[in-house]
Design a protein around this motif. Sequence first.
Motif, mmCIF file in Angstrom:
data_model
loop_
_atom_site.group_PDB
_atom_site.id
_atom_site.type_symbol
_atom_site.label_atom_id
_atom_site.label_comp_id
_atom_site.label_asym_id
_atom_site.label_seq_id
_atom_site.Cartn_x
_atom_site.Cartn_y
_atom_site.Cartn_z
ATOM 1 N N GLY A 35 0.785 -1.225 0.000
ATOM 2 C CA GLY A 35 0.000 0.000 0.000
ATOM 3 C C GLY A 35 0.820 1.279 0.000
ATOM 4 N N GLU A 36 2.128 1.172 0.160
ATOM 5 C CA GLU A 36 3.009 2.347 0.156
ATOM 6 C C GLU A 36 3.621 2.504 -1.243
ATOM 7 O OE1 GLU A 36 4.150 4.541 2.696
ATOM 8 O OE2 GLU A 36 2.558 3.769 3.964
ATOM 9 N N PRO A 37 3.727 3.744 -1.741
ATOM 10 C CA PRO A 37 4.249 3.951 -3.093
ATOM 11 C C PRO A 37 5.758 3.702 -3.239
ATOM 12 C CG PRO A 37 3.821 6.052 -2.025
ATOM 13 C CD PRO A 37 3.303 4.977 -1.101
ATOM 14 N N SER A 38 6.490 3.810 -2.144
ATOM 15 C CA SER A 38 7.937 3.608 -2.210
ATOM 16 C C SER A 38 8.411 2.915 -0.932
ATOM 17 C CB SER A 38 8.656 4.948 -2.393
ATOM 18 O OG SER A 38 8.403 5.801 -1.300
ATOM 19 N N PRO A 39 9.587 2.258 -1.003
ATOM 20 C CA PRO A 39 10.076 1.545 0.181
ATOM 21 C C PRO A 39 10.556 2.490 1.282
ATOM 22 C CG PRO A 39 11.655 1.380 -1.614
ATOM 23 C CD PRO A 39 10.466 2.101 -2.152
ATOM 24 N N ILE A 40 10.587 1.971 2.496
ATOM 25 C CA ILE A 40 11.233 2.660 3.616
ATOM 26 C C ILE A 40 12.691 2.209 3.588
ATOM 27 C CG2 ILE A 40 11.377 2.862 6.125
ATOM 28 C CD1 ILE A 40 8.336 2.401 6.214
ATOM 29 N N CYS A 41 13.604 3.172 3.624
ATOM 30 C CA CYS A 41 15.033 2.853 3.508
ATOM 31 C C CYS A 41 15.771 3.117 4.820
ATOM 32 C CB CYS A 41 15.665 3.676 2.395
ATOM 33 S SG CYS A 41 14.935 3.387 0.782
ATOM 34 N N PRO A 65 13.093 11.575 6.738
ATOM 35 C CA PRO A 65 11.813 11.230 6.097
ATOM 36 C C PRO A 65 11.470 9.742 6.251
ATOM 37 C CG PRO A 65 13.201 12.509 4.594
ATOM 38 C CD PRO A 65 14.030 12.167 5.791
ATOM 39 N N HIS A 66 12.486 8.889 6.212
ATOM 40 C CA HIS A 66 12.246 7.456 6.352
ATOM 41 C C HIS A 66 11.953 7.092 7.809
ATOM 42 C CE1 HIS A 66 13.046 6.408 2.192
ATOM 43 N NE2 HIS A 66 14.007 7.319 2.239
ATOM 44 N N GLN A 67 12.574 7.802 8.754
ATOM 45 C CA GLN A 67 12.279 7.576 10.171
ATOM 46 C C GLN A 67 10.824 7.937 10.457
ATOM 47 O OE1 GLN A 67 14.467 6.261 12.730
ATOM 48 N NE2 GLN A 67 12.389 5.968 13.467
ATOM 49 N N GLU A 68 10.363 9.036 9.877
ATOM 50 C CA GLU A 68 8.969 9.446 10.072
ATOM 51 C C GLU A 68 8.016 8.411 9.487
ATOM 52 O OE1 GLU A 68 9.010 13.320 8.260
ATOM 53 O OE2 GLU A 68 9.739 14.284 10.093
ATOM 54 N N ARG A 69 8.327 7.878 8.310
ATOM 55 C CA ARG A 69 7.479 6.853 7.697
ATOM 56 C C ARG A 69 7.492 5.573 8.517
ATOM 57 N NH1 ARG A 69 9.060 5.619 2.040
ATOM 58 N NH2 ARG A 69 7.111 4.458 2.078
ATOM 59 N N LEU A 70 8.667 5.214 9.053
ATOM 60 C CA LEU A 70 8.768 4.032 9.908
ATOM 61 C C LEU A 70 7.920 4.224 11.163
ATOM 62 C CD1 LEU A 70 10.019 1.285 10.637
ATOM 63 C CD2 LEU A 70 11.991 2.529 11.545
ATOM 64 N N ASP A 71 7.997 5.391 11.776
ATOM 65 C CA ASP A 71 7.189 5.681 12.960
ATOM 66 C C ASP A 71 5.698 5.567 12.649
ATOM 67 O OD1 ASP A 71 9.533 6.144 14.363
ATOM 68 O OD2 ASP A 71 9.361 8.343 14.262
ATOM 69 N N GLN A 72 5.280 6.106 11.492
ATOM 70 C CA GLN A 72 3.872 6.028 11.095
ATOM 71 C C GLN A 72 3.444 4.579 10.869
ATOM 72 O OE1 GLN A 72 3.733 8.554 7.632
ATOM 73 N NE2 GLN A 72 3.892 10.435 8.829
ATOM 74 N N LEU A 73 4.315 3.788 10.240
ATOM 75 C CA LEU A 73 4.009 2.375 10.004
ATOM 76 C C LEU A 73 3.855 1.636 11.330
ATOM 77 C CD1 LEU A 73 3.701 -0.159 8.233
ATOM 78 C CD2 LEU A 73 6.214 -0.315 8.220
ATOM 79 N N LEU A 74 4.760 1.870 12.260
ATOM 80 C CA LEU A 74 4.689 1.200 13.560
ATOM 81 C C LEU A 74 3.407 1.593 14.305
ATOM 82 C CD1 LEU A 74 8.429 1.467 14.611
ATOM 83 C CD2 LEU A 74 7.183 -0.633 14.028
ATOM 84 N N THR A 75 3.022 2.855 14.224
ATOM 85 C CA THR A 75 1.784 3.316 14.858
ATOM 86 C C THR A 75 0.583 2.595 14.254
ATOM 87 O OG1 THR A 75 2.730 5.480 15.370
ATOM 88 C CG2 THR A 75 0.320 5.330 15.313
#
Length: 83
Positions: A35-41, A65-75
């Motif tokens: 569901g995400e358009p690009s990978p988390i790196c 930016p990737h830390q923020e996406r990781l945090d959102q994914l974990l939430t």
Amino acid sequence: MIGMLINLSKSGCRAKTDSKVYSGMQVSLRFDVPGEPSPICIDRAAVRWSREGELGVGFITVALPHQERLDQLLTRLKQDLKS
């Protein structure tokens, strides 16, 4: 290295892989998230342990930016577990 995440946290992950790795080895990771358009790196990470096709990795450097996406994914994952 190609594998599948089994466990994910803000500071690291556990994964299954057929790749040959060893403790202390430094790696870069890309997580393809459905569901995400690009990978988390993860720019830089270190293999903490490896046994029987599984490994533990500690994250060292993650761009903001990737830390923020990781945090959102974990939430999101935590909310899904509560549902």
